[in-house]
Design an enzyme around this catalytic site. Structure first.
Site, mmCIF file in Angstrom:
data_model
loop_
_atom_site.group_PDB
_atom_site.id
_atom_site.type_symbol
_atom_site.label_atom_id
_atom_site.label_comp_id
_atom_site.label_asym_id
_atom_site.label_seq_id
_atom_site.Cartn_x
_atom_site.Cartn_y
_atom_site.Cartn_z
ATOM 1 N N GLY A 175 13.514 -5.927 26.274
ATOM 2 C CA GLY A 175 12.806 -5.043 25.346
ATOM 3 C C GLY A 175 13.482 -3.697 25.264
ATOM 4 N N GLY B 221 11.404 -9.348 31.338
ATOM 5 C CA GLY B 221 12.563 -9.718 32.128
ATOM 6 C C GLY B 221 12.607 -8.997 33.450
ATOM 7 C CD GLN C 132 13.480 -3.510 35.964
ATOM 8 O OE1 GLN C 132 14.292 -4.029 35.206
ATOM 9 N NE2 GLN C 132 12.504 -2.749 35.532
ATOM 10 N N GLY D 168 7.228 4.160 39.185
ATOM 11 C CA GLY D 168 7.913 3.227 38.276
ATOM 12 C C GLY D 168 9.408 3.211 38.531
ATOM 13 C CD GLU E 151 11.409 3.836 30.938
ATOM 14 O OE1 GLU E 151 11.836 4.404 29.930
ATOM 15 O OE2 GLU E 151 10.209 3.767 31.241
#
Lengths: 336, 721
Positions: B230, B458, B618, B682, B685
């Site tokens: 995404g 993903g 990630q 998180g 990113e």
């Protein structure tokens, strides 16, 4: 994609009789072998052939000795040729240029007959809404004042600056190569260096082949010093990228002195490019950074930048220097 | 407990065997196929559409355009609190606002027929010259004074510095290019609509589709159980999705649209180019004095969208005075949107390049310069960080990298024909979360089921949700079944802002606490058979609505409304960020100047890590994307007509395997009990943040050329002819 007829004749000669001539605008018929260019361009509507004549299984495949030269069938895949010992050991530039081209998936299906006829990646050629003299003669050239970073600085004209996109042809041009062609008039051969034509004011014409001519193979005359050859490819990323600049270099050396140099250039020219003036300069010279760079300057003496691609002139010079140095550093043992 | 088990993805086998159903994989009987027709001019209006050739293609059912529009209303723009990627509808007028805008939609019996018909459309335009890129005439700057930060007297602080950097940094436009192409499949059953669409926000999509079609949101179901990447590109409602649903209603048949790769470049969102004026001063001993960061960002004519990274760059280091600001530059372009670390990826390229430039001016080790300016509270309002392990990350990565051998001399190191350079940079991302509801069913056989309208783009969300549930209940991971990606499920969060795991885990722990509370059990002593026997029921089901403690009343009310609420980062009473340090080694060829990255090592601290394996993936994925950001990715716009000339993945370059050599992510342990009950920050990113600057800094170290833009190409480093 526009509807088209698919036909599969029994022989290459029959195929030549069946294919409808393809006009400059991509009409008429087309041969289909690996299909990596023709199908891509059909999806973009750049080519809209009425028929595809499948010759994939009709073309000779394989590499063998023939009459003291190396015969390469046009149906040989890039992958098979890249790893063939005849290329790897006797003329590594021919192997390197294939390894550094495309991706494994493409190399597994693309064949060497079509490979040398690969069409340009000029973004304006590939976009049917843009002006392009190669795709639509007389419509103009959107590239000369457009985003032209990847386009040519050698062999250009005001009508076309499209780069020849392939790699292998830039190495093949180093060697005396006869292209075997079958056509409506029968079989003939064309010297490889005469195959591609400069865009001039007819950029839609890219080769001396007729509309229904089919390349069936190549006969390559390799000098015994061709083991000292490299394909130096400069690209933005390490794999699966078109050349920003490339140099195929073969050197015949005695100690540090160059007896004969051969230089083919890619990524910078409108056709597979042989830098003969630079070769002449190098004959008899000792290879140093200075003489190597001077060879580069000579090769690009007539080059013209178009804005975004001005850097290809100094880059091309440096690429020649690097190719010369890398070829000179080869040892016979190291290539076997 | 800080780092969770490296459980393999529970959906891994489905994916590698092709049994995971992505949106376009769902079978809806015999659908019709739609194809977009997009504009070939960059500005102007459609004067005529000749669809006779298109209609002559066998099987063509309909051709929609502004002359034959679909009944679709505009939904509110995402950047203004709504759901849609842009504020206008393509068919609302004959106007063409950017090159590649949707001007027609063809529906046919077959995909091939729809494609051929779309290509056969003859659209005539009255064409104008667009202002599409920085430097074009006709751009409209919009100052956004209330988006800036100010503290102290910046001019005085700059005056007080002994060394300063004052430079402009620019970043080029990027396109998401997820492997999974965009698509939409719409199927009506009476008044009930089901839409299969790759989505990072099924709740928002359902509400937005309902808004655009003028129907009750309860009648719209959006399904997207697996998403093939995404990166933000599937986060706001696509322009075409409700159009496909309207066409399906009009035709009385399901309709399926595949958006081509090229159309994805122009009709979906992208990361817009930025220009950033940056100033940083320091005393002779390295203490920062003044910090100023002013951004200019391209957007569309109609929509104000800025990422405004100065809000975060200003909070990284000590400063005596701070000033930031942002200007939206309205251009004849598609409305941009979020892409992985929307503010941080471009703005930290400037900040972390600037800090490195200052380190060279001060003749200081760049790691030590950051240590000198390390802080406990952000400098703008003096609000303390909940935790900050920046220097722990630097120390861990530096040791692994061998930074103690760093010598601050240009071209000090060579290997063969290659110049070698080293560089480092800070990574960060605000710790955020959103309101999230979850339902958990637990039965006497020891099996649990979890339902939440969250998304696995993903990232491993299925696995992490199963782990969190298993851990909280006290059962094995393989006893948990998870359902995600369906708007009929309890409302989850958007898969954006790196909020999913913190929000999901917080809601799961709340629901499981309710189960333990009712059953009188604990995770440590859980024995399902005995527990349910004592409880006297065969199963139990609990529902929990978790609202982040710092959420406003208004944010708390978004839960069932298909609206986004993201809480965290720089709040009034706390500052929450995850941190990292990126170290890059580059090689630059001494003749031809290609830049390669033989080594990239990052260390990251992000609170509690739920799954060591998916977390590492990630981070690595972000770092690899950072290589692309630094050296490759560039959405090339032709200034003459706004056309994207490299709208394909042969010429829009992303790193290949061969571009990624030694790559390592170090997970630095960190405990933060203040950010949320789960202790989770998180990580989606942060991996891309700082990579580009670390690489640019290493390029300078190798060559002595300071490149202040991305991507950095061979021509930036060549000697002139």
């Amino acid at each position: 994609m526009k509807s088209f007829a698919y036909q599969k004749p029994a022989s290459a000669q029959a195929a030549v009789g069946m294919v409808d001539p393809m006009s400059a605008a991509g009409q008429g018929g087309a041969f289909l072998a690996g299909g990596t260019t023709v199908l891509d361009l059909m999806k973009l509507h750049v080519l809209t052939p009425d028929s595809l004549t499948d010759v994939k299984t009709l073309l000779p495949a394989g590499i063998e000795e023939r009459d003291g030269a190396l015969y390469v069938g046009a149906g040989t895949t890039m992958a098979a040729a890249a790893e063939h010992p005849a290329f790897r050991d006797r003329a590594p530039a021919l192997s390197d240029a294939l390894w550094k081209a495309a991706s494994p998936q493409l190399r597994n299906v693309a064949t060497l007959g079509g490979n040398v006829l690969q069409r340009t990646r000029c973004p304006y050629f590939r976009d049917v809404a843009s002006a392009c003299n190669k795709r639509e003669p007389g419509s103009g050239c959107a590239a000369t004042e457009g985003v032209n970073r990847l386009l040519a600085v050698l062999g250009t004209s005001e009508d076309c600056i499209a780069t020849y996109a392939g790699d292998w042809a830039n190495a093949l041009i180093l060697f005396d190569t006869q292209v075997e062609v079958t056509g409506p008039e029968g079989d003939r051969t064309i010297a490889f260096e005469d195959l591609h034509t400069l865009p001039g004011d007819t950029p839609a014409v890219e080769t001396t082949l007729g509309d229904a001519d089919l390349i069936t193979g190549y006969l390559i005359d390799l000098p015994d010093w061709a083991w000292r050859s490299v394909y130096t490819k400069v690209r933005d990323r390490e794999s699966y990228a078109f050349a920003v600049a490339s140099a195929a270099v073969a050197l015949d050396m005695e100690e540090d002195t160059i007896r004969e140099a051969r230089i083919g250039l890619g990524g910078v020219a409108t056709v597979p490019w042989r830098a003969r003036a630079a070769e002449d300069y190098l004959a008899g010279k000792t290879l140093t950074e200075e003489t190597g760079l001077e060879a580069g300057r000579i090769a690009f003496a007539d080059a013209r930048g178009w804005g975004h691609n001005d850097f290809k002139i100094p880059l091309g010079q440096q690429t020649i220097l690097r190719g010369l140095m890398e070829a000179a550093a080869l040892t016979r043992e190291g290539t076997q | 407990m800080s780092i969770g088990n490296p459980v393999h993805r529970i959906d891994g086998k489905l994916k590698v065997t092709g049994s995971a159903n992505y949106a376009a994989d769902f079978s809806v009987g015999t659908p019709l196929y739609a194809e977009l027709v997009t504009s070939t001019v960059g500005l102007g209006r459609v004067t005529s559409i000749d669809d006779s050739a298109a209609r002559a293609v066998p099987g063509v059912r309909a051709v929609y355009s502004h002359a034959n529009p679909l009944p679709v209303d505009a939904a509110d723009f995402f950047g203004a609190g709504g759901r849609a990627q842009q504020s206008w509808r393509p068919f609302e007028s004959a106007d063409v606002r950017f090159n590649g805008e949707i001007v027609g939609l063809v529906v046919a019996d077959t995909l091939i027929g729809a494609r051929e018909a779309a290509r056969s459309m003859r659209v005539q335009y009255e064409e104008q010259d667009p202002a599409a890129v920085f430097g074009a005439s006709g751009l409209e700057p919009e100052d956004l004074p209330d988006r800036g930060l100010s503290m102290g007297d910046i001019e005085q602080a700059m005056e007080a510095s002994s060394q300063r950097v004052e430079e402009t940094y620019t970043t080029y436009a990027n396109t998401h290019n997820a492997m999974e192409l965009f698509s939409t499949t719409a199927q009506w059953a009476g008044d009930e609509l089901t839409v299969y669409v790759p989505s990072q926000w099924v709740e928002g999509f359902a509400a937005g589709i309902a808004e655009e079609l003028g129907i009750d949101a309860a009648r719209v179901r959006v399904v997207s159980p697996y998403v093939g990447g995404g990166f933000g590109g599937k986060g706001s409602l696509f322009t075409w999705t409700a159009m496909v649903a309207a066409a399906a209603r009009d035709q009385g048949r399901p309709v399926k649209l595949y958006v081509t790769r090229e159309q994805g470049f122009t009709t979906a969102s992208y990361r817009a180019e930025t220009e950033q004026d940056f100033r940083l001063g320091a005393t002779a001993d390295g203490r920062f004095t003044g910090f100023e960061h002013q951004g200019r960002e391209i957007s569309s004519r109609a929509d104000t969208y800025v990422v405004n990274g100065g809000e975060n760059t200003a909070r990284m280091y000590h400063a005596d005075a701070v000033r930031t600001g942002v200007t939206c530059i309205h251009a004849d372009r598609q409305t941009p949107g979020f892409m992985r670390a929307p503010p941080e990826a471009p703005y930290f390229f400037a900040l972390e390049s600037g800090v490195d430039e200052l380190a060279w001016k001060l003749s200081m080790d760049p790691v030590e310069l950051r240590r000198i300016n390390d802080i406990d509270a952000e400098p703008v309002n003096g609000v303390p960080f909940t935790s900050r392990s920046l220097m722990e990350c630097y120390d861990a990565a530096a040791e692994r990298f061998g930074w103690s051998d760093y010598e601050q001399t240009v071209g000090a190191r060579t290997e063969g024909d290659w110049l070698v350079g080293w560089g480092c940079a800070t990574a960060t991302y605000p710790t955020q979360m959103g309101p999230c509801a979850v339902r958990i069913h637990f039965d006497a056989t020891g099996q649990a089921r979890v339902w939440v309208a969250s998304h696995d783009v993903g990232t491993g969300a299925y696995t992490v949700i199963a782990q969190a549930t298993a851990l909280a209940l006290g059962i094995p991971v393989d006893s948990v079944k998870v359902e995600l990606g369906d708007s009929r499920l309890p409302p989850g969060t958007i898969a954006g802002g790196s909020i999913s795991t913190a929000s999901n885990v917080s809601a799961i722990e709340m629901a499981v606490a309710q189960i333990h509370d009712r059953m009188g059990t604990t995770a440590e002593t859980m024995d399902p058979t005995a527990a349910f026997e004592a409880f006297g029921q065969r199963a139990i089901e609990e529902y929990a609505e978790w609202i982040p403690p710092a959420a406003s009343r208004q944010q708390a009310k978004t839960l069932y409304n298909g609206k986004v609420a993201i809480v965290g980062g720089a709040e009034e009473d706390y500052t929450a960020f995850a941190f990292g340090a990126q170290f890059a080694e580059v090689r630059v060829h001494k003749y031809t100047r290609e830049i390669r990255v033989p080594r990239l090592i990052g260390a990251f601290a992000a609170g509690r890590i739920m799954n060591e394996q998916t977390a590492r993936s990630q981070y690595l994925g972000g770092m690899i994307w950072g290589i692309g950001h630094a050296l490759l990715e560039k959405t090339e716009v032709d200034p003459r007509n706004g056309k994207i000339v490299n709208a394909n993945i042969a010429e829009y370059l992303v790193p290949t395997n061969a571009d990624v050599q030694e790559l390592e992510a170090i997970l630095v342990p960190e405990t933060d009990t203040k950010v949320n009950p789960a202790g989770v920050k998180g990580i989606g990113e942060i991996g891309i943040v700082g990579t580009a600057a670390a690489i640019a800094n290493a390029v300078y170290h190798a060559t002595g050329t300071r490149v202040r833009h991305t991507p950095i190409h061979v021509e930036d480093l060549l000697p002139q002819a």
